[in-house]
Write a protein that holds these residues in place. Sequence first.
Motif, PDB file in Angstrom:
ATOM      1  N   ARG A 120     -21.302  95.337  74.670  1.00 12.43           N
ATOM      2  CA  ARG A 120     -20.129  95.265  75.558  1.00 12.43           C
ATOM      3  C   ARG A 120     -19.545  96.639  75.853  1.00 12.43           C
ATOM      4  O   ARG A 120     -18.849  96.819  76.849  1.00 12.43           O
ATOM      5  N   ASN A 121     -19.763  97.593  74.966  1.00  5.92           N
ATOM      6  CA  ASN A 121     -19.339  98.974  75.206  1.00  5.92           C
ATOM      7  C   ASN A 121     -20.217  99.891  74.379  1.00  5.92           C
ATOM      8  O   ASN A 121     -20.974  99.433  73.509  1.00  5.92           O
ATOM      9  N   ILE A 153     -21.701  98.661  81.541  1.00  3.38           N
ATOM     10  CA  ILE A 153     -20.663  98.512  80.523  1.00  3.38           C
ATOM     11  C   ILE A 153     -19.882  99.819  80.397  1.00  3.38           C
ATOM     12  O   ILE A 153     -20.371 100.873  80.786  1.00  3.38           O
ATOM     13  N   PRO A 154     -18.664  99.773  79.838  1.00  3.16           N
ATOM     14  CA  PRO A 154     -17.916 101.014  79.610  1.00  3.16           C
ATOM     15  C   PRO A 154     -18.623 101.889  78.575  1.00  3.16           C
ATOM     16  O   PRO A 154     -19.029 101.395  77.520  1.00  3.16           O
ATOM     17  N   TRP A 209     -10.985 103.535  71.969  1.00  7.53           N
ATOM     18  CA  TRP A 209     -12.184 102.824  72.418  1.00  7.53           C
ATOM     19  C   TRP A 209     -12.802 101.930  71.345  1.00  7.53           C
ATOM     20  O   TRP A 209     -13.445 100.937  71.673  1.00  7.53           O
ATOM     21  N   PHE A 261     -17.368 100.179  68.646  1.00  4.73           N
ATOM     22  CA  PHE A 261     -18.435 100.243  69.646  1.00  4.73           C
ATOM     23  C   PHE A 261     -19.567  99.298  69.261  1.00  4.73           C
ATOM     24  O   PHE A 261     -19.975  99.244  68.107  1.00  4.73           O
TER      25      PHE A 261
END
Length: 293
Positions: A155-156, A177-178, A221, A224
């Motif tokens: 997802r990231n 994705i980011p 963030w 991860f």
Amino acid sequence: MTDTTQTRFYCRASRADATRLFVLLETEFEDDGFPLAIREINEEADIDEVELYADGNLDVVEDRITRILGDTILSDPLTREKLPDTDWVAASLEGLKPVRAGRFFVHGSHDRAKRRIGDLPIEIEAGLAFGTGHHGTTSGCLDMIWRVAGRERPRNALDLGTGSAVLAIGLAKMARIPVLATDIDPVATKVAVANVRLNHAGAFVETKTATGFHHPVFAKWAPFDMIVANILARPLMRLAPEMATYLTPGGSLILSGILERQRNAVLAAYNGQKFRHVATLAREGWVTLHLKR
């Protein structure tokens, strides 16, 4: 980019010998930060050229190179050439061929016409940052990203030590994705920003100059689903505890910048953080590791 006067050392040998010399020279001059390149000169005759751009005490540099060459049989001897003021990085990259890894196609602007239907193109322009796709660690990471991200659908992601941002751009284009792309070098970050913009990946990739995991952007963030780090073995080993902290349970870690002889030491550091080894991809004397926790 600032122009500068450089001296180029180069020699030519068979592909096998040239590849071996490239690895040895990269290890020897790791702390000097001198750019290195290897390129094909004559495919039919099996001749490649290894070149190193240096400054400082050139006699000492030449002695170090000569020691590494040893009794290697060369097609053309070691030559020292003083270059005029020029953008030597751009000149070097112009001679490099595009690289394919998975469906990724890494190229310069002069090779846009070579894109094929189905390619995921990554255009990388000359810059003072590591990562054109031609180095075994970069192409190995792209290959591993293609295999792992396609299967796991993260997802990231984090690209730690992004350099040119080639890995971050590849992840963004493939998985949409980011991706956080960080580097300790502000020059590299500037190059990364330009390449992200060039590849129209700005909607997915955030670039940041950050040292270690202490910068607040990581807390913003984290965690991860995937971390990619193509740096060097020793810093990778030091970062093992923080990698464990910032990776989601079941997430994937892709590590490179590791010589084949350093593989077991790196694995031991990550085994101590309860990572398990999934796969190793060897290329040009380097390895790329896939680990999960």
